[in-house]
Design a protein around this motif. Structure first.
Motif, PDB file in Angstrom:
ATOM      1  N   GLN A 150       0.672  -1.179   0.077  1.00  0.00           N
ATOM      2  CA  GLN A 150       0.103   0.029  -0.075  1.00  0.00           C
ATOM      3  C   GLN A 150       1.128   1.199  -0.021  1.00  0.00           C
ATOM      4  N   HIS A 166      -6.209   2.400   4.063  1.00  0.00           N
ATOM      5  CA  HIS A 166      -7.483   1.285   3.870  1.00  0.00           C
ATOM      6  C   HIS A 166      -8.192   1.576   5.087  1.00  0.00           C
ATOM      7  N   SER A 168      -9.407  -0.726   7.178  1.00  0.00           N
ATOM      8  CA  SER A 168      -9.213  -1.654   8.207  1.00  0.00           C
ATOM      9  C   SER A 168      -8.708  -0.787   9.488  1.00  0.00           C
ATOM     10  N   ARG A 192      -4.027   6.357  -1.488  1.00  0.00           N
ATOM     11  CA  ARG A 192      -2.754   5.557  -1.761  1.00  0.00           C
ATOM     12  C   ARG A 192      -2.129   6.365  -2.964  1.00  0.00           C
ATOM     13  N   GLN A 206     -13.467   2.768   0.527  1.00  0.00           N
ATOM     14  CA  GLN A 206     -13.840   1.416   0.655  1.00  0.00           C
ATOM     15  C   GLN A 206     -14.786   1.111   1.612  1.00  0.00           C
ATOM     16  N   GLU A 208     -15.495  -1.450   4.963  1.00  0.00           N
ATOM     17  CA  GLU A 208     -15.096  -2.485   5.576  1.00  0.00           C
ATOM     18  C   GLU A 208     -15.849  -3.234   6.535  1.00  0.00           C
ATOM     19  N   PHE A 245      -3.492 -11.393   3.235  1.00  0.00           N
ATOM     20  CA  PHE A 245      -3.367  -9.977   3.856  1.00  0.00           C
ATOM     21  C   PHE A 245      -2.734  -9.965   5.375  1.00  0.00           C
ATOM     22  N   PHE A 247      -3.299  -8.901   7.962  1.00  0.00           N
ATOM     23  CA  PHE A 247      -4.461  -8.786   9.250  1.00  0.00           C
ATOM     24  C   PHE A 247      -5.366 -10.037   9.090  1.00  0.00           C
ATOM     25  N   THR A 248      -5.269 -10.959   8.098  1.00  0.00           N
ATOM     26  CA  THR A 248      -6.388 -12.105   8.202  1.00  0.00           C
ATOM     27  C   THR A 248      -5.837 -13.220   8.028  1.00  0.00           C
ATOM     28  N   GLY A 279     -11.634  -8.338  -0.613  1.00  0.00           N
ATOM     29  CA  GLY A 279     -10.613  -9.319   0.057  1.00  0.00           C
ATOM     30  C   GLY A 279     -11.555  -9.512   1.275  1.00  0.00           C
ATOM     31  N   CYS A 280     -11.129 -10.745   1.989  1.00  0.00           N
ATOM     32  CA  CYS A 280     -11.749 -10.702   3.297  1.00  0.00           C
ATOM     33  C   CYS A 280     -10.816 -12.135   3.962  1.00  0.00           C
ATOM     34  N   GLY A 281     -11.265 -12.345   5.051  1.00  0.00           N
ATOM     35  CA  GLY A 281     -10.299 -13.448   5.942  1.00  0.00           C
ATOM     36  C   GLY A 281     -10.939 -13.546   7.418  1.00  0.00           C
ATOM     37  N   ALA A 302     -13.466 -10.521   8.646  1.00  0.00           N
ATOM     38  CA  ALA A 302     -13.345  -9.208   8.132  1.00  0.00           C
ATOM     39  C   ALA A 302     -13.533  -9.177   6.432  1.00  0.00           C
ATOM     40  N   PHE A 303     -14.062  -8.097   6.140  1.00  0.00           N
ATOM     41  CA  PHE A 303     -13.992  -8.202   4.767  1.00  0.00           C
ATOM     42  C   PHE A 303     -13.916  -6.615   4.360  1.00  0.00           C
ATOM     43  N   GLY A 304     -13.492  -6.537   3.286  1.00  0.00           N
ATOM     44  CA  GLY A 304     -13.272  -5.049   2.657  1.00  0.00           C
ATOM     45  C   GLY A 304     -13.347  -4.677   1.135  1.00  0.00           C
TER      46      GLY A 304
HETATM   47  N1  PHE Z   1      -7.640  -3.854   3.640  1.00  0.00           N
HETATM   48  C1  PHE Z   1      -7.783  -4.620   2.613  1.00  0.00           C
HETATM   49  C2  PHE Z   1      -7.350  -3.817   1.211  1.00  0.00           C
HETATM   50  O1  PHE Z   1      -7.403  -2.551   1.439  1.00  0.00           O
HETATM   51  C3  PHE Z   1      -9.264  -5.240   2.069  1.00  0.00           C
HETATM   52  C4  PHE Z   1      -9.609  -6.305   3.312  1.00  0.00           C
HETATM   53  C5  PHE Z   1     -10.362  -5.764   4.384  1.00  0.00           C
HETATM   54  C6  PHE Z   1      -9.195  -7.570   3.445  1.00  0.00           C
HETATM   55  C7  PHE Z   1     -10.716  -6.823   5.350  1.00  0.00           C
HETATM   56  C8  PHE Z   1      -9.472  -8.732   4.119  1.00  0.00           C
HETATM   57  C9  PHE Z   1     -10.191  -8.041   5.328  1.00  0.00           C
HETATM   58  O2  PHE Z   1      -7.076  -4.206   0.287  1.00  0.00           O
END
Ligand code: PHE
Length: 338
Positions: A150, A166, A168, A192, A206, A208, A245, A247-248, A279-281, A302-304
């Protein structure tokens, strides 16, 4: 004598009063105590008796004529001045144009609404974020190459601050400030340092999602994403591809099965039939711990997703830059039907 009255009358009639100075000169010349009409009144005595009646009548008519002319001229000049200042007050008003909902906001509202219906609340966080919330608490160790995923705008005055890359960062804040169960959705602007092209932009949006509770599993994640795909895209099939990612863990990219029925489907899905949406996890235990939540008791997902991409798809917008150019011809198209 009567002739003098007649002469004066034609003079009065011929005078045009186009401004205040002319009106004043007219008043002095004809209507004041030393003016021509008063002079004639003074001369009344010298008029032969048999002409007095006709002379008097003619003189009074002349006086009325001059007075009315002067008064009307003043009134007209006065209202002309008002018109000059304020425009013509009798013209119909300018209709107020109605604005349109920006496509980014429309999509954001729709997504928020879908998740609110299943018990998610909305949380927000700052756009200028500290290193902890944007990176460290999200399991990006210092000097870790994942930070390069990023391209970050740092704040010069304080290298600990950056424009959040992000949303997140908001999940960390949500976990720091609340105890499970946490069900929250965080829409927002992110930044970014990317080369600007028709597909990417330095500022985008985004949304989240975060769910933390006891016994939250990957199956719960998949279920909620299927619900979203159905509600938002009207599509029943999704697939999850392994991804990474910090964080996941595990992490996945989510594709929605779009179909491949016509040329537009080919274009949208680049011939694959699948649309990449987010994206997620499962939230990494390190992230839970950093945010004050015991990973031995709780788990979460989490997902984003990027709002621009989804809006471009929904409205067939070919260039991401259109969202920020504020071109009325573009924005006006969203006035109805959203
Ligand atoms: N933060 C990630 C991104 O910017 C997206 C994401 C969010 C992925 C939460 C997984 C969980 O690409």
């Amino acid at each position: 004598m009567l002739e003098r009255v007649e002469n004066l009358k034609s003079q009065v009639e011929a005078t045009s009063l186009t401004n205040k100075e002319e009106a004043e000169i007219f008043r002095l010349q004809y209507l004041s105590k030393k003016g021509a009409i008063q002079e004639l009144f003074k001369a009344f005595r010298e008029v032969p008796a048999d002409q007095k009646k006709a002379f008097g009548a003619a003189l009074n008519t002349l006086k009325d004529l001059a007075e009315v002319k002067h008064k009307e001229a003043l009134e007209e000049l006065e209202s002309a001045a008002v018109v000059g200042e304020n425009g013509d007050l009798t013209r119909p008003g300018q209709p107020q144009e109605l604005g349109a909902i920006h496509p980014i906001n429309a999509i954001k509202d729709e997504i928020v609404d879908i998740f609110k219906r299943i018990g998610f609340n909305v949380s927000e966080g700052p756009e200028v974020e500290d290193d902890w919330h944007n990176f460290t608490a999200l399991n990006f160790p210092e000097e870790h190459p994942a930070r390069d995923m990023q391209d970050t705008f740092f704040v010069q005055r304080n290298p600990d601050w950056a424009l959040r890359t992000h949303t997140s960062s908001v999940q960390v804040r949500a976990m720091e400030n609340n105890q499970p169960p946490i069900r929250t959705i965080s829409p927002g602007r992110v930044f970014r340092n990317e080369a600007i092209s028709s597909r990417s932009h330095c500022i985008f949006h985004q949304i989240e999602g975060l769910y933390i509770d006891k016994d939250v599993s990957f199956a719960d994640l998949k279920q909620v994403l299927m619900y979203f795909a159905k509600e938002f895209f009207g599509k029943a099939k999704i697939r999850m591809r392994p991804s990474y990612f910090p964080f996941t863990e595990p992490s996945a990219e989510v594709d929605v099965y779009w179909g491949l029925e016509n040329e537009i489907d080919y274009k949208i899905t680049k011939g694959t039939g699948w649309l990449e949406v987010m994206g997620c996890g499962m939230v990494d235990p390190n992230v839970l711990r950093a945010s004050g939540i015991d990973p031995e008791i709780y788990t979460g997902y989490a997902f984003g997703m990027g709002i621009e991409r989804i809006a471009m798809n929904r409205y067939q917008i070919p260039d991401i830059r259109l969202f920020t150019e504020n071109d009325k011809r573009f924005l006006e198209q969203f006035k109805t039907g959203l």
